[in-house]
Each structure stands twice: as structure tokens, then as C-alpha cells.
Design a protein around this motif. Structure first.
Motif, PDB file in Angstrom:
ATOM      1  N   GLY A 197       0.819  -1.207   0.000  1.00 16.20           N
ATOM      2  CA  GLY A 197       0.000   0.000   0.000  1.00 16.20           C
ATOM      3  C   GLY A 197       0.848   1.251   0.000  1.00 16.20           C
ATOM      4  O   GLY A 197       0.522   2.253  -0.650  1.00 16.20           O
ATOM      5  N   LEU A 198       1.951   1.202   0.739  1.00 13.56           N
ATOM      6  CA  LEU A 198       2.870   2.338   0.791  1.00 13.56           C
ATOM      7  C   LEU A 198       3.566   2.560  -0.545  1.00 13.56           C
ATOM      8  O   LEU A 198       3.838   3.698  -0.943  1.00 13.56           O
ATOM      9  CB  LEU A 198       3.910   2.094   1.891  1.00 13.56           C
ATOM     10  N   LEU A 199       3.819   1.483  -1.273  1.00  9.08           N
ATOM     11  CA  LEU A 199       4.555   1.574  -2.535  1.00  9.08           C
ATOM     12  C   LEU A 199       3.647   1.789  -3.741  1.00  9.08           C
ATOM     13  O   LEU A 199       4.148   2.061  -4.833  1.00  9.08           O
ATOM     14  CB  LEU A 199       5.363   0.292  -2.752  1.00  9.08           C
ATOM     15  N   LEU A 200       2.328   1.676  -3.549  1.00 12.40           N
ATOM     16  CA  LEU A 200       1.422   1.675  -4.695  1.00 12.40           C
ATOM     17  C   LEU A 200       1.541   2.914  -5.588  1.00 12.40           C
ATOM     18  O   LEU A 200       1.649   2.775  -6.818  1.00 12.40           O
ATOM     19  CB  LEU A 200      -0.015   1.494  -4.211  1.00 12.40           C
ATOM     20  N   PRO A 201       1.521   4.157  -5.060  1.00 10.63           N
ATOM     21  CA  PRO A 201       1.652   5.311  -5.963  1.00 10.63           C
ATOM     22  C   PRO A 201       2.946   5.302  -6.765  1.00 10.63           C
ATOM     23  O   PRO A 201       2.936   5.626  -7.967  1.00 10.63           O
ATOM     24  CB  PRO A 201       1.590   6.513  -5.014  1.00 10.63           C
ATOM     25  N   ALA A 202       4.047   4.926  -6.123  1.00 16.26           N
ATOM     26  CA  ALA A 202       5.323   4.888  -6.841  1.00 16.26           C
ATOM     27  C   ALA A 202       5.316   3.817  -7.929  1.00 16.26           C
ATOM     28  O   ALA A 202       5.828   4.046  -9.031  1.00 16.26           O
ATOM     29  CB  ALA A 202       6.469   4.639  -5.855  1.00 16.26           C
ATOM     30  N   LEU A 203       4.727   2.664  -7.632  1.00 16.01           N
ATOM     31  CA  LEU A 203       4.670   1.594  -8.633  1.00 16.01           C
ATOM     32  C   LEU A 203       3.760   1.975  -9.804  1.00 16.01           C
ATOM     33  O   LEU A 203       4.079   1.702 -10.960  1.00 16.01           O
ATOM     34  CB  LEU A 203       4.172   0.305  -7.978  1.00 16.01           C
ATOM     35  N   VAL A 204       2.626   2.611  -9.494  1.00 17.18           N
ATOM     36  CA  VAL A 204       1.719   3.057 -10.560  1.00 17.18           C
ATOM     37  C   VAL A 204       2.414   4.112 -11.416  1.00 17.18           C
ATOM     38  O   VAL A 204       2.317   4.091 -12.654  1.00 17.18           O
ATOM     39  CB  VAL A 204       0.415   3.604  -9.958  1.00 17.18           C
ATOM     40  N   ALA A 205       3.116   5.051 -10.783  1.00 17.72           N
ATOM     41  CA  ALA A 205       3.830   6.079 -11.534  1.00 17.72           C
ATOM     42  C   ALA A 205       4.909   5.469 -12.415  1.00 17.72           C
ATOM     43  O   ALA A 205       5.093   5.876 -13.575  1.00 17.72           O
ATOM     44  CB  ALA A 205       4.448   7.091 -10.574  1.00 17.72           C
ATOM     45  N   LEU A 206       5.620   4.465 -11.892  1.00 19.58           N
ATOM     46  CA  LEU A 206       6.649   3.795 -12.681  1.00 19.58           C
ATOM     47  C   LEU A 206       6.034   3.085 -13.880  1.00 19.58           C
ATOM     48  O   LEU A 206       6.572   3.146 -15.000  1.00 19.58           O
ATOM     49  CB  LEU A 206       7.406   2.792 -11.803  1.00 19.58           C
ATOM     50  N   ALA A 207       4.903   2.426 -13.662  1.00 24.51           N
ATOM     51  CA  ALA A 207       4.230   1.741 -14.769  1.00 24.51           C
ATOM     52  C   ALA A 207       3.785   2.731 -15.838  1.00 24.51           C
ATOM     53  O   ALA A 207       3.914   2.466 -17.047  1.00 24.51           O
ATOM     54  CB  ALA A 207       3.035   0.956 -14.240  1.00 24.51           C
ATOM     55  N   MET A 208       3.296   3.895 -15.418  1.00 28.98           N
ATOM     56  CA  MET A 208       2.870   4.904 -16.391  1.00 28.98           C
ATOM     57  C   MET A 208       4.056   5.492 -17.144  1.00 28.98           C
ATOM     58  O   MET A 208       3.962   5.816 -18.331  1.00 28.98           O
ATOM     59  CB  MET A 208       2.065   6.000 -15.691  1.00 28.98           C
TER      60      MET A 208
END
Length: 440
Positions: A197-208
Motif C-alpha cells: 500500500g505504501l509503494l502503490l503510488p510509486a509503482l503506478v507512476a513507474l508503470a505509467m
């Protein structure tokens, strides 16, 4: 005995204080307000520049390039990390500490708790974003000065015009930041103690970011909120390329609203009596992911129907030729002024470009570093036609670097004296932008 209801403002203030009291949040805020200025001042003392970053080669020419370089870095790395460490942990922290019962006894409303926590995390994120922008701008103006800025079409922007466009670029970047923050709230609610949950925004941003590097259709590219971290570059052309920017901002805000609504619905339906709660389970995860997936699919469908050519890459031969010719004409006038030659207008130059890709063996369309263009122009009173060759490296989002390939007297490397000191020939290497939604 009547229960005392805590005023919402007191709950909001409590959540903000609780966030700021964390040492990592304090460190992040302090870093955002100091590090960009130190970075810009350090770069100004170096002989090399971050030319791989948009406006990086302009950092020694004018102070307004510094906040744009920082914005490019922030959209790629800093803002996803900040949203992860702030919004991505605002609910999960209560799960780790086991303090939900105490908070519910004090506030007595899951709805008010959610709103207070969401607004508190947003307040801290905005404080960090403001620090990045202000510190980078201050560093650039102190280290380099308040000088004109060369836009992505070669047009020289006055300091006042550059300042306004820099401000608008940072304001536009708030939209995808809000989208990432909302995804962080959703991840914090859904995954609980789970560190994902803590990493989700960073992972989504990386995927984008990875998606933006792929040869995707324009419709898919614009349907991702991360595109608003890129499309601000359209502000630095004359006239401004506003269509991709406005679409990116609207899409980002829709993502922010959808993710926040999903997080809210899941949070208020949670069973807080379950002390072993460790995330909302598979159904809640689907309830968070599915709305965003549907939103993305609907956005792609709308763009395909409403925007001509949105099914392609957006990088066509005509658009590349038009962009390069305009940039060359503006920069030719700048070079003439620096070399104290007679001034000519863009209309008198009649600059045009003929571009091909892959040595003519492939269609002249799409990204790649195998674009080769010949620019021609005319000077008043001279019968001969001037020609200059450029090699172009175009990225999938339309940004390109034009590298002069002769004649050396026109676009080769040599130093010219300007009012701000010595600088490379402006026609040697320069950044440009192909607008993906224009006709042609």
C-alpha cells in the motif's frame, strides 16, 4: 450522558500535526524546501549540464529553466515518492499501531476521519510541491539571473512570460499529483499493514512512465494521468499547445476523484471491530482497481471517437517538418542577433524542412533516433538557398533533440558571446516538441 462530538477542524488539525510530527515527513518537507536550490546552484558551477532533461541545456542561459528541470525530475521520481510516503501511509499507520478504536471513540464518524486524513495528507503534499517549485526557482534566479528563456519552438520568452508559464506548468502538475495521492489513499485503505500500500503510488507512476516510453497510440497515452507530467511542455511554444495539457489535467482529475471515491466507500464500510484486519481482501482490491480500469477504457474510447488520428502515434512527417522549420526560423534570428548580423523575420526566411526516417527504408512516422531532416531557408536579396542538415531523436511523447550535422558555419559547434556570457551556437543542438494532436 451526551457524547461530545469533536469539531471537524480540530480533527483536521490533529491529523496534520500527527503527520508533521513524523521525522520522515519533517525530513521530506525540509528537503523539498532546500535541496532544489542547492542542486541548481551546484549545476551552475559545473561545466556539464543535464541535457537529457527538458530545458537542461538552458540552465546556464536563464534562471527560469531551473524550475522546469526540477519539474521534470519531480514528475518522474520525487512526486510519486512523496505521495507514497504521505497519502500511501495515512490509513495504514493506524493499522500498524492499532489505534483505530481510540480514534473512533474520539471522532465517532468514519466519514469525518476519512475526510480529515485525506485533507491532511493533501495539505502536506501541497507544502512539499510548493517547496520544490519555490526552491528551484529561487536557486535559478540567484545562480543565473532573471533572463529570457528559449522555448521549445525556438521562440524567446521574456522573463515575465517565462515566469507565468513556469507557474502554470507547476499548477498543471498538481493534477497528476492528486491522482497519485488518491491512489495512495486507496492503497492505504485496501492493503492495510501490507507494505505494498505504501509503494502503490510509486509503482503506478513507474508503470505509467514505462507506458509513455512505449510506442502506444495517442489515445492510450492521453488516457493515463501520468501524461500530465509531460504535456506541460506545450506551454513553452508560441502559440501554446494546450489541447494535450488540458486533456491530461482532466484525465488526472477524473482519476483522482474515482480513486478517492473508491477509497471512501471501502473505508466507511470497513468492520473496525476486527482487530486482526490486514487489508480489505480480494473483493475490496477489485473494487478499487476495477473502477480505474473502467475509467481508463472509457477515456480511450472517447478519445478514439473524438480526436482524429488518436489511434496512431501522433508523430507524422508533416508534424515533424512543421515543428523543426518553426524552431529553426526562431533560432536563426537569435543566432543572427548574437552574431550582430542583419535581422530578418520568419516570413522573410520562409524556412521549411524535408524529413525522412530510416534512410527512406521505413515510413516517416513514429519515434526513433533515425530521423534526418534538411532545412532550407532564404535571405532577402540573396538568390542562393541556404540548407542545413539535422539528425533528430524523437521520443514517443513527441519531444525531440535536433543535432546539427552541417554546414558547420550554420549549425556546427562554436561559441557565441551573449549578454549572459559565452554560450554554444543556438542552432547546434536544441530541444523541440511535436504536438501530437494537430492536423497533418
Amino acid at each position: 450522558m451526551t457524547a461530545i462530538t469533536v469539531p471537524f477542524t480540530r480533527g483536521l488539525r490533529f491529523e496534520i500535526v500527527k503527520l508533521i510530527s513524523q521525522w520522515r515527513i519533517r525530513l521530506l518537507v525540509l528537503t523539498c524546501w532546500i535541496a532544489p536550490a542547492l542542486f541548481v546552484i551546484g549545476v551552475s558551477r559545473q561545466s556539464t549540464l543535464p541535457v537529457d532533461t527538458l530545458f537542461g541545456r538552458e540552465m546556464l542561459a536563464g534562471g527560469w529553466a531551473a524550475p522546469l528541470v526540477m519539474l521534470g525530475f519531480a514528475g518522474t521520481w520525487a512526486l510519486p515518492l512523496l505521495t507514497s510516503l504521505t497519502a500511501g501511509d495515512v490509513f495504514a499507520a493506524e493499522d500498524r499501531l492499532g489505534t483505530w478504536r481510540h480514534l473512533l471513540v474520539a471522532v465517532r464518524s468514519p466519514r469525518r476521519i476519512f475526510v480529515a486524513k485525506a485533507l491532511a495528507s493533501l495539505t502536506v503534499i501541497l507544502l512539499m510541491v510548493a517547496g520544490l517549485a519555490v526552491a528551484a526557482t529561487a536557486g535559478g534566479l540567484i545562480a543565473v539571473g532573471d533572463h529570457p528563456l528559449t522555448g521549445l519552438d525556438g521562440h524567446l520568452l521574456t522573463p515575465g512570460d517565462a515566469a507565468l508559464r513556469v507557474l502554470l506548468a507547476w499548477v498543471a502538475a498538481l493534477a497528476p499529483t492528486l491522482a497519485l495521492a488518491a491512489i495512495g489513499l486507496l492503497g492505504s485503505v485496501v492493503l492495510g499493514r501490507n507494505p505494498m500500500g505504501l509503494l502503490l503510488p510509486a509503482l503506478v507512476a513507474l508503470a505509467m512512465q514505462v507506458a509513455q516510453m512505449l510506442p502506444l497510440p495517442v489515445a492510450v497515452r492521453l488516457a493515463l494521468p501520468g501524461y500530465a507530467f509531460i504535456s506541460w511542455n506545450g506551454l513553452f511554444t508560441t502559440p501554446a499547445q494546450l489541447a494535450p495539457l488540458l486533456i491530461g489535467v482532466v484525465v488526472s482529475l477524473l482519476w483522482a476523484i474515482t480513486a478517492t471515491a473508491a477509497a471512501y466507500l471501502l473505508f466507511v464500510r470497513r468492520d473496525f471491530t476486527d482487530l486482526a484486519h490486514d487489508g480489505s481482501g480480494r473483493r475490496a482490491l477489485l473494487g478499487g482497481v476495477l473502477p480505474l480500469g473502467v475509467l481508463a477504457a472509457l477515456t480511450v474510447a472517447v478519445l478514439l471517437a473524438a480526436v482524429p488520428g488518436a489511434a496512431g502515434s501522433g508523430i507524422t512527417q508533416d508534424r515533424v517538418q512543421r515543428s523543426l522549420a518553426v524552431a529553426f526560423a526562431h533560432l536563426y534570428r537569435l543566432q543572427a542577433a548574437q552574431l550582430h548580423r542583419p535581422d530578418v523575420t520568419e516570413g522573410q526566411l520562409q524556412a521549411s524542412a524535408a524529413c525522412g526516417k530510416g534512410g527512406g527504408l521505413v515510413d516517416a512516422e513514429g519515434a526513433g533516433n533515425d530521423w534526418r531532416c534538411v532545412v532550407t531557408w532564404h535571405l532577402p536579396g540573396i538568390a542562393a538557398v541556404g540548407q542545413a542538415v539535422y539528425q533528430l531523436d524523437i521520443t514517443p511523447d513527441g519531444r525531440y533533440v535536433a543535432d546539427g550535422d552541417g554546414p558547420k558555419e550554420v549549425n556546427g559547434y562554436f561559441v557565441v558571446r551573449t549578454g549572459n556570457g559565452d554560450a554554444p551556437n543556438p542552432l547546434w543542438q536544441f530541444d523541440g516538441n511535436v504536438e501530437l494532436l494537430t492536423k497533418g
